[in-house]
Design an enzyme around this catalytic site. Structure first.
Site, mmCIF file in Angstrom:
data_model
loop_
_atom_site.group_PDB
_atom_site.id
_atom_site.type_symbol
_atom_site.label_atom_id
_atom_site.label_comp_id
_atom_site.label_asym_id
_atom_site.label_seq_id
_atom_site.Cartn_x
_atom_site.Cartn_y
_atom_site.Cartn_z
ATOM 1 N N SER A 31 0.827 -1.213 0.000
ATOM 2 C CA SER A 31 0.000 0.000 0.000
ATOM 3 C C SER A 31 0.857 1.258 0.000
ATOM 4 O O SER A 31 0.653 2.164 -0.823
ATOM 5 C CB SER A 31 -0.999 0.007 1.158
ATOM 6 O OG SER A 31 -0.393 -0.347 2.364
ATOM 7 N N HIS B 87 -2.593 -8.845 1.446
ATOM 8 C CA HIS B 87 -2.243 -7.636 2.225
ATOM 9 C C HIS B 87 -3.418 -7.346 3.169
ATOM 10 O O HIS B 87 -3.800 -8.201 3.947
ATOM 11 C CB HIS B 87 -1.924 -6.513 1.219
ATOM 12 C CG HIS B 87 -1.273 -5.292 1.788
ATOM 13 N ND1 HIS B 87 -0.684 -5.236 3.018
ATOM 14 C CD2 HIS B 87 -1.104 -4.031 1.261
ATOM 15 C CE1 HIS B 87 -0.188 -4.022 3.237
ATOM 16 N NE2 HIS B 87 -0.440 -3.272 2.178
ATOM 17 N N HIS C 275 4.615 -13.320 7.162
ATOM 18 C CA HIS C 275 4.900 -11.918 6.830
ATOM 19 C C HIS C 275 6.157 -11.837 5.981
ATOM 20 O O HIS C 275 7.055 -12.673 6.120
ATOM 21 C CB HIS C 275 5.082 -11.065 8.094
ATOM 22 C CG HIS C 275 4.899 -9.613 7.837
ATOM 23 N ND1 HIS C 275 5.934 -8.799 7.451
ATOM 24 C CD2 HIS C 275 3.788 -8.835 7.870
ATOM 25 C CE1 HIS C 275 5.473 -7.580 7.269
ATOM 26 N NE2 HIS C 275 4.175 -7.569 7.505
ATOM 27 N N ARG D 296 1.467 -5.763 16.731
ATOM 28 C CA ARG D 296 0.094 -5.268 16.536
ATOM 29 C C ARG D 296 -0.886 -6.375 16.907
ATOM 30 O O ARG D 296 -1.945 -6.133 17.500
ATOM 31 C CB ARG D 296 -0.103 -4.822 15.071
ATOM 32 C CG ARG D 296 0.837 -3.699 14.656
ATOM 33 C CD ARG D 296 0.815 -3.425 13.160
ATOM 34 N NE ARG D 296 1.257 -4.548 12.364
ATOM 35 C CZ ARG D 296 1.266 -4.576 11.034
ATOM 36 N NH1 ARG D 296 0.838 -3.519 10.355
ATOM 37 N NH2 ARG D 296 1.690 -5.631 10.381
ATOM 38 N N ASP E 93 -3.417 -9.073 11.116
ATOM 39 C CA ASP E 93 -4.781 -9.420 10.729
ATOM 40 C C ASP E 93 -5.352 -10.631 11.466
ATOM 41 O O ASP E 93 -6.529 -10.958 11.313
ATOM 42 C CB ASP E 93 -4.830 -9.667 9.212
ATOM 43 C CG ASP E 93 -4.456 -8.414 8.432
ATOM 44 O OD1 ASP E 93 -4.918 -7.339 8.834
ATOM 45 O OD2 ASP E 93 -3.703 -8.516 7.453
HETATM 46 N N1 CMX Z 1 -0.125 -20.026 5.040
HETATM 47 C C1 CMX Z 1 0.323 -20.902 4.105
HETATM 48 N N2 CMX Z 1 1.426 -20.706 3.369
HETATM 49 C C2 CMX Z 1 2.118 -19.598 3.608
HETATM 50 C C3 CMX Z 1 1.749 -18.655 4.585
HETATM 51 C C4 CMX Z 1 0.566 -18.902 5.305
HETATM 52 N N3 CMX Z 1 0.094 -18.052 6.213
HETATM 53 N N4 CMX Z 1 2.656 -17.645 4.594
HETATM 54 C C5 CMX Z 1 3.555 -17.950 3.625
HETATM 55 N N5 CMX Z 1 3.232 -19.120 3.047
HETATM 56 C C6 CMX Z 1 3.878 -19.756 1.902
HETATM 57 C C7 CMX Z 1 3.845 -18.807 0.713
HETATM 58 O O1 CMX Z 1 2.583 -18.876 0.048
HETATM 59 C C8 CMX Z 1 4.987 -19.297 -0.123
HETATM 60 O O2 CMX Z 1 4.552 -20.450 -0.796
HETATM 61 P P1 CMX Z 1 5.103 -20.805 -2.281
HETATM 62 O O3 CMX Z 1 6.564 -21.018 -2.104
HETATM 63 O O4 CMX Z 1 4.340 -22.019 -2.657
HETATM 64 O O5 CMX Z 1 4.798 -19.614 -3.146
HETATM 65 C C9 CMX Z 1 6.001 -19.719 0.937
HETATM 66 O O6 CMX Z 1 5.252 -19.924 2.165
HETATM 67 C C10 CMX Z 1 7.082 -18.682 1.226
HETATM 68 O O7 CMX Z 1 6.455 -17.444 1.511
HETATM 69 P P2 CMX Z 1 7.175 -16.394 2.497
HETATM 70 O O8 CMX Z 1 8.462 -15.978 1.866
HETATM 71 O O9 CMX Z 1 7.222 -16.895 3.878
HETATM 72 O O10 CMX Z 1 6.128 -15.195 2.498
HETATM 73 P P3 CMX Z 1 6.006 -13.974 1.453
HETATM 74 O O11 CMX Z 1 6.944 -12.913 1.896
HETATM 75 O O12 CMX Z 1 6.102 -14.420 0.050
HETATM 76 O O13 CMX Z 1 4.482 -13.526 1.699
HETATM 77 C C11 CMX Z 1 2.569 -13.074 3.024
HETATM 78 C C12 CMX Z 1 4.081 -12.891 2.906
HETATM 79 C C13 CMX Z 1 2.061 -12.194 4.153
HETATM 80 C C14 CMX Z 1 1.903 -12.614 1.730
HETATM 81 C C15 CMX Z 1 2.261 -14.572 3.312
HETATM 82 O O14 CMX Z 1 2.828 -14.936 4.548
HETATM 83 C C16 CMX Z 1 0.784 -14.899 3.309
HETATM 84 O O15 CMX Z 1 0.224 -15.167 2.240
HETATM 85 N N6 CMX Z 1 0.109 -14.885 4.521
HETATM 86 C C17 CMX Z 1 -1.316 -15.077 4.588
HETATM 87 C C18 CMX Z 1 -2.039 -13.799 4.174
HETATM 88 C C19 CMX Z 1 -1.878 -12.716 5.226
HETATM 89 O O16 CMX Z 1 -2.061 -12.921 6.406
HETATM 90 N N7 CMX Z 1 -1.558 -11.486 4.759
HETATM 91 C C20 CMX Z 1 -1.518 -10.304 5.632
HETATM 92 C C21 CMX Z 1 -0.112 -9.769 5.863
HETATM 93 C C22 CMX Z 1 -0.161 -8.506 6.695
HETATM 94 C C23 CMX Z 1 -0.707 -7.352 5.872
HETATM 95 O O17 CMX Z 1 -0.055 -6.946 4.905
HETATM 96 O O18 CMX Z 1 -1.800 -6.884 6.152
#
Ligand code: CMX
Length: 419
Positions: free
Chosen positions: A229, A259, A305, A314, A360
């Protein structure tokens, strides 16, 4: 008052940066690997953000203050802190509250625009559309068209920011009442603070809910410069688009499920757990449920994250609020159990780099408890707060003369020829 304090500080910030650039402009601060170029630029140090920093093991630090040390301050005070680096005294707090309330009345055309939208529009789409249509209010655009000097850019960016932040509680509360058929719009109460007034205009006059809104709108304010964002807004803002258009760019990113929309997804997930088990399940059942979801290729919302490698402070702040105010509630107790169960499951799954909860994971359960149950509205709350951080970063970038963003992209052929 805020403007005067900033005018003085900006002069010294500019001269500090000028000397850093003069003496050390050529010093390297980051190397970029091929995996970072294909991997969302994770970890590349290529941006400056003065308002806050996110440390992997401590989370959000606002102008040098660890988040959990300042959760008692009001969102208006956090806005002052983000911008100036100082905690405001009572006079400065009154001043910023007065500036926000001067602009609390929502322009009438916003309701016409929102009424014309499809009745099933997502509240985030309604919010973006409302802010987009407020472009006509932009003093930055008027002054730019009149040929203002570059040294004034930040002043009119801040003016637009204050106009927008002042009106946001009314706009967001109106969206809630229109979209979910809650009856007439509620007029602001001049005796209330910014977040308390928002709760009131939503139609929730419960004192604990007002307290929750003060915390909520404080906690989501900023998360340094590279999150989707802030980064999207700052990129658009670097083209000198108006603050209204720039904020909308960021909020559209916040509306993505990876996000800010994760807060709606998270509550949906918690409700699925409750419905599946007919209440709060045992830890073993919950573990199996989460494991199955991961096996189906779905994420556990509210966990993981891109930067953090610890429980998000948070989340900790929301959990403490819940422990203090909520008893005997299935939804909150599922959130507490998920905190026990999910990290080991994600570790066993072996993909997520951070198995801990993010902001979240808990917020929705608190809103639900107080009766704000329309979870596709939750990202709007995140947006109101995040706008304060985005505006603060935008003001500082314009004051420091950060030019139009233009990182260099490369093709896969270029990589093949250069490895
Ligand atoms: N559940 C399942 N798998 C997850 C996961 C979760 N909560 N968090 C990460 N992973 C997976 C990723 O999808 C990725 O899988 P692939 O290799 O198959 O693509 C792998 O683990 C590695 O990801 P990462 O390097 O740990 O995480 P990223 O930096 O790529 O992504 C985030 C970060 C937040 C998008 C991810 O952890 C996620 O999708 N979390 C769930 C959604 C969420 O809670 N988002 C809110 C974040 C806070 C905000 O911005 O508001």
């Amino acid at each position: 008052m805020l403007q005067k304090v900033l005018s003085e500080k900006i002069i010294s910030w500019q001269s500090e940066i000028h000397s850093i650039l003069k003496d050390s402009g050529g010093t390297k601060i980051s190397d970029v690997s091929i995996s970072q170029a294909y991997g969302g630029m994770r970890g590349v140090k290529g941006l400056i953000c003065e308002t806050s920093a996110v440390s992997a093991d401590e989370g959000l630090i606002i102008r040098g203050n660890k988040l959990l040390d300042i959760t008692h301050i009001l969102p208006e005070q956090v806005f002052y802190l983000l911008l100036t680096g100082d905690l405001p005294d009572q006079d400065a707090t009154d001043d910023i509250q007065n500036q926000f309330s001067k602009h609390q009345n929502v322009p009438e055309y916003i309701w016409d625009v929102l009424s014309a939208m499809p009745k099933n529009s997502h509240p985030m789409t309604m919010l973006s559309t409302a802010i987009q249509s407020m472009q006509v209010e932009s003093m930055f655009v008027k002054k730019y068209d009149q040929g203002m000097p570059k040294t004034d850019y930040w002043k009119w960016t801040l003016e637009d920011g204050i106009r927008l932040i002042g009106a946001l509680p009314g706009i967001a509360a109106g969206i809630y009442r229109m979209r979910f058929n809650k009856g007439d719009l509620i007029q602001p109460d001049d005796q209330l603070d910014w977040a308390g007034n928002f709760a009131h205009m939503l139609g929730f006059d419960n004192e604990d809910f007002k307290k929750l809104m003060r915390l909520y709108l404080m906690l989501h304010c900023d998360h340094e410069g590279g999150n989707v964002s802030a980064f999207s807004s700052l990129t658009v803002s670097s083209a000198l688009s108006s603050p209204f258009l720039s904020v909308v760019a960021g909020l559209n990113g916040l509306a993505g499920p990876l996000h800010g929309l994760a807060n709606q997804e998270c509550l949906k997930f918690v409700l699925d757990v409750r419905d599946h088990f007919g209440g709060a399940p045992s830890s073993e059942d919950l573990e199996e449920f989460c494991w199955e979801r991961l096996q189906n290729g779905r994420v556990i919302p509210g966990y993981g994250h891109a930067v953090l490698r610890c429980p998000d402070p948070r989340f900790t702040a929301f959990l403490s609020f819940g422990k203090e105010h909520i008893v005997d509630d299935d939804i909150f107790s599922i959130v507490e159990s998920l905190f026990e169960v999910v990290p080991p499951v994600l570790k066993k799954h072996g993909k997520a780099k951070n198995p801990w909860p993010n902001v979240d994971a808990a917020s929705g359960s608190l809103l639900y408890f107080y009766g704000l149950k329309e979870f596709n509205y939750y990202t709007v709350l995140f947006s109101i707060s995040r706008t304060m951080g985005i505006i603060s970063q935008m003001v500082i970038n314009r004051a420091m003369g950060i030019p139009i963003m233009r990182p260099k992209s490369i093709t896969t052929d270029w990589i093949k020829n250069n490895i």
